[in-house]
Write a protein that holds these residues in place. Structure first.
Motif, PDB file in Angstrom:
ATOM      1  N   ALA A 219     -11.100   2.925  11.816  1.00 16.02           N
ATOM      2  CA  ALA A 219     -10.223   4.097  11.937  1.00 16.02           C
ATOM      3  C   ALA A 219      -9.656   4.207  13.355  1.00 16.02           C
TER       4      ALA A 219
ATOM      5  N   ILE B 226     -10.144  11.584   8.196  1.00 18.68           N
ATOM      6  CA  ILE B 226     -10.480  10.239   7.721  1.00 18.68           C
ATOM      7  C   ILE B 226     -11.494  10.322   6.579  1.00 18.68           C
TER       8      ILE B 226
ATOM      9  N   PHE C 173     -14.146  12.862  10.366  1.00 20.13           N
ATOM     10  CA  PHE C 173     -14.582  12.080   9.209  1.00 20.13           C
ATOM     11  C   PHE C 173     -15.061  13.024   8.117  1.00 20.13           C
TER      12      PHE C 173
ATOM     13  N   TYR D 131      -5.711   4.360  14.198  1.00 21.82           N
ATOM     14  CA  TYR D 131      -5.079   5.607  14.630  1.00 21.82           C
ATOM     15  C   TYR D 131      -4.935   5.773  16.148  1.00 21.82           C
TER      16      TYR D 131
ATOM     17  N   GLU E 240      -5.977  11.611   5.055  1.00 20.49           N
ATOM     18  CA  GLU E 240      -5.981  10.485   4.127  1.00 20.49           C
ATOM     19  C   GLU E 240      -6.151  11.019   2.711  1.00 20.49           C
TER      20      GLU E 240
ATOM     21  N   PHE F  48      -6.391  13.600  12.538  1.00 22.35           N
ATOM     22  CA  PHE F  48      -6.464  12.721  11.370  1.00 22.35           C
ATOM     23  C   PHE F  48      -7.756  12.997  10.599  1.00 22.35           C
TER      24      PHE F  48
ATOM     25  N   GLU G 216     -16.552   1.571   9.586  1.00 25.06           N
ATOM     26  CA  GLU G 216     -15.441   2.410   9.134  1.00 25.06           C
ATOM     27  C   GLU G 216     -14.862   3.222  10.297  1.00 25.06           C
TER      28      GLU G 216
ATOM     29  N   LEU H 171     -10.089  12.359  15.450  1.00 22.08           N
ATOM     30  CA  LEU H 171     -10.494  11.714  14.209  1.00 22.08           C
ATOM     31  C   LEU H 171     -11.668  12.490  13.636  1.00 22.08           C
TER      32      LEU H 171
ATOM     33  N   SER I 236      -9.689  12.134   1.601  1.00 17.57           N
ATOM     34  CA  SER I 236     -10.193  13.272   2.390  1.00 17.57           C
ATOM     35  C   SER I 236      -9.428  14.546   2.037  1.00 17.57           C
TER      36      SER I 236
END
Length: 573
Positions: A75, A37, A190, A79, A235, A35, A71, A188, A238
């Motif tokens: 997340a 993010i 970022f 997720y 996302e 993911f 944040e 995840l 992103s």
């Protein structure tokens, strides 16, 4: 860690390797859900030195506000299945950052700890706590990159940009170990605005593996070519950040390449060579040769004292349009040997096969018939510019180094230089099978080419056909049934009772050779023509239909694995 090239200690050869996607498809590693993010932190103005962000500046940014911590927790809540039932590693930029994250997670009611070189004496106890879920989150710097095996890890948090692809893959690998209670790894990452030199592309290329589409296209199409069981979800913001970064990085103008050449000495201690340059910047050769010769770019950047433009256009064209579409150890080695003697040849010393390769080289460079009183003078002319001869050697050595398959000889009732499983341009193939001579170049652009003197027919096959390159009447249905059986559809006029169609049915009794050359599609991701892989001689197994006919050719040698994967995809849609 010293930035030096370890390959030099091994004669620049990799004996064996397995890429991430291949390992996953073989179920040696567990699949991942990745993911991307949206990160509120903007890194575009953080100082960038020697190919990486300044750690102290990143630490200050990441530890100055709780907003980002919230944040990250949000997340995780979104997720992961259960924020309190994971075994997660969080990769941080520094010891201060790791300690800060552990403290903030504890304050949020989450079980967390950190491990750095300052408290590494507690390494075993902290590791055991993670295994038993006495803690759910362990924040680390580089201590868990390599040499640690905790197969239970099911979640990874990339809380910092990872400039090194090697480090990224090592960190990702911590979570990819197989474990019976783990269905997949949750990642995840970022993603925020980054420095213009930061490279998102190589990270996603490593996750996708080899494909004939650009990373940009893969992202836009939501990653259709991932390993089995894997997914990447970006996302919206992103995704925009990553697409903008890659679009900027891949639209390399001449000015940008020259600037990179100028900056190179400030980013690494490695000497400025074509090989080091494209590796350091993860830049394909195609990006260089769409702009100019490497030596000219170095000259314009002030890194070369002298430059001679004689033959430049022809040699750049040969590299860009011919050799980057070719993949043959024997042919490249032959040209490299000539280059090492400055193309000063004596035609009487060459075998018939070598004379044919000289003619292939003539057309690679000059691209038209004649122009010289002899083939010897044509080849000698290539060597008059010694600066560009050095460049030819650099390019060929790079291309030879990349070859990762074994080419095979084929037995035919006449001499020709092409090898099975190697890749060649159409002009090289037509020259090798005597359609072109020194005084006359073949103009054949059809899907087949018949040489009556050799009693041989060449089939030029595109696996993936687009309406842009093919009319509805030439969108033939061609694919691999098995590694040794290839389904080919004739032209629409072919019928089994006469003419061309009948000649295919009777090819064995008429001793006619059918040779198959296959490519994935017409153009590669850079807009260059893709060469054809020589998959060998076909023998008719069966056929059906008329206008067009569908023929199954039995191959004498199984097709190479790298092509079989693409050819088989077509058969199952």
């Amino acid at each position: 860690m010293d930035g030096e090239d370890i390959l030099e200690d091994f004669d620049n050869k990799i004996a064996a390797e397995i890429r991430l996607p291949e390992a996953m498809n073989k179920k040696l590693l567990c699949p991942f859900q990745y993911f991307g993010i949206t990160d509120s932190i903007d890194l575009s103005n953080v100082k960038w030195i020697k190919g990486r962000y300044v750690v102290s500046e990143l630490t200050d940014i990441y530890t100055e506000s709780d907003r980002r911590v919230n944040e990250i927790i949000n997340a995780l809540d979104k997720y992961t299945k259960d924020i309190n039932d994971v075994r997660a590693l969080g990769y941080c930029v520094s010891m201060e950052h790791a300690k800060y994250m552990a403290e903030k997670f504890l304050l949020a009611g989450l079980k967390a700890d950190y491990l750095t070189c300052n408290n590494s004496k507690n390494r075993i106890q902290i590791r055991q706590k993670l295994e038993k879920k006495d803690i759910n989150y362990l924040f680390v710097v580089d201590i868990f990159n390599e040499g640690i095996d905790i197969p239970e890890i099911d979640t990874l948090l990339f809380l910092r940009p990872t400039e090194s692809l090697t480090v990224f893959l090592q960190q990702l690998g911590r979570g990819l170990r197989l474990y019976e209670e783990k269905d997949c790894l949750t990642v995840l990452d970022f993603v925020g605005n980054s420095h213009s030199e930061y490279n998102f592309e190589n990270k996603f290329r490593a996750l996708i593996g080899k494909s004939n589409t650009t990373v940009l296209k893969e992202i836009e199409d939501n990653f259709p070519h991932l390993p089995l069981g894997c997914s990447i979800v970006l996302e919206k913001k992103s995704k925009e950040t990553i697409l903008n970064n890659i679009a900027t990085a891949t639209s390399l103008s001449r000015k940008k390449i020259i600037k990179k050449i100028l900056d190179y000495q400030h980013q690494t201690n490695l000497p400025l060579t074509l090989k080091n340059f494209i590796r350091f910047y993860n830049m394909p050769l195609q990006s260089i040769y769409k702009r100019a010769s490497w030596k000219r770019l170095c000259y314009e950047a002030g890194k070369l004292n002298d430059f001679n433009s004689e033959n430049e256009k022809a040699i750049v064209s040969a590299i860009s349009n011919k050799w980057l579409s070719t993949n043959s150890l024997s042919y490249f080695s032959f040209i490299l040997k000539l280059a090492k003697q400055n193309f000063k040849i004596n035609i009487s010393t060459f075998s018939k096969n070598e004379e044919t390769m000289l003619l292939m080289l003539h057309y690679d460079v000059w691209q038209k018939e004649g122009g010289f009183s002899s083939i010897e003078k044509s080849i000698r002319k290539i060597g008059v510019n010694t600066i560009l001869v050095e460049e030819i050697k650099e390019v060929l050595e790079l291309l030879i180094e990349k070859i990762d398959f074994k080419e095979l000889s084929i037995s035919l009732p006449y001499i020709q230089p092409l090898k099975l499983h190697s890749r060649y341009t159409r002009d090289q193939i037509l020259t090798a099978f005597q359609f072109s001579s020194f005084n006359k170049k073949s103009s054949n652009r059809e899907g087949t080419a018949l040489n009556k003197d050799l009693n041989t027919e060449i089939l030029f096959i595109n696996l993936l056909k687009s309406e842009e390159n093919f009319s509805p009447t030439t969108m033939y249905d061609d694919y691999a049934v098995t590694e040794s059986l290839f389904h080919w559809q004739t032209q629409n006029s072919a019928r089994p009772d006469l003419g061309k169609g009948l000649s295919y049915i009777k090819h064995k009794e008429e001793e006619k050779r059918i040779l198959l050359f296959v490519r994935e599609k017409a153009k590669d991701e850079y807009g260059n023509s893709i060469g054809y892989v020589f998959i060998g001689e076909g023998e008719l197994k069966d056929y059906k239909g008329s206008k067009p006919m569908s023929i199954n050719w039995e191959l004498q040698e199984p097709m190479p694995h790298y092509l079989w994967k693409d050819a088989a995809k077509l058969s199952i849609g």
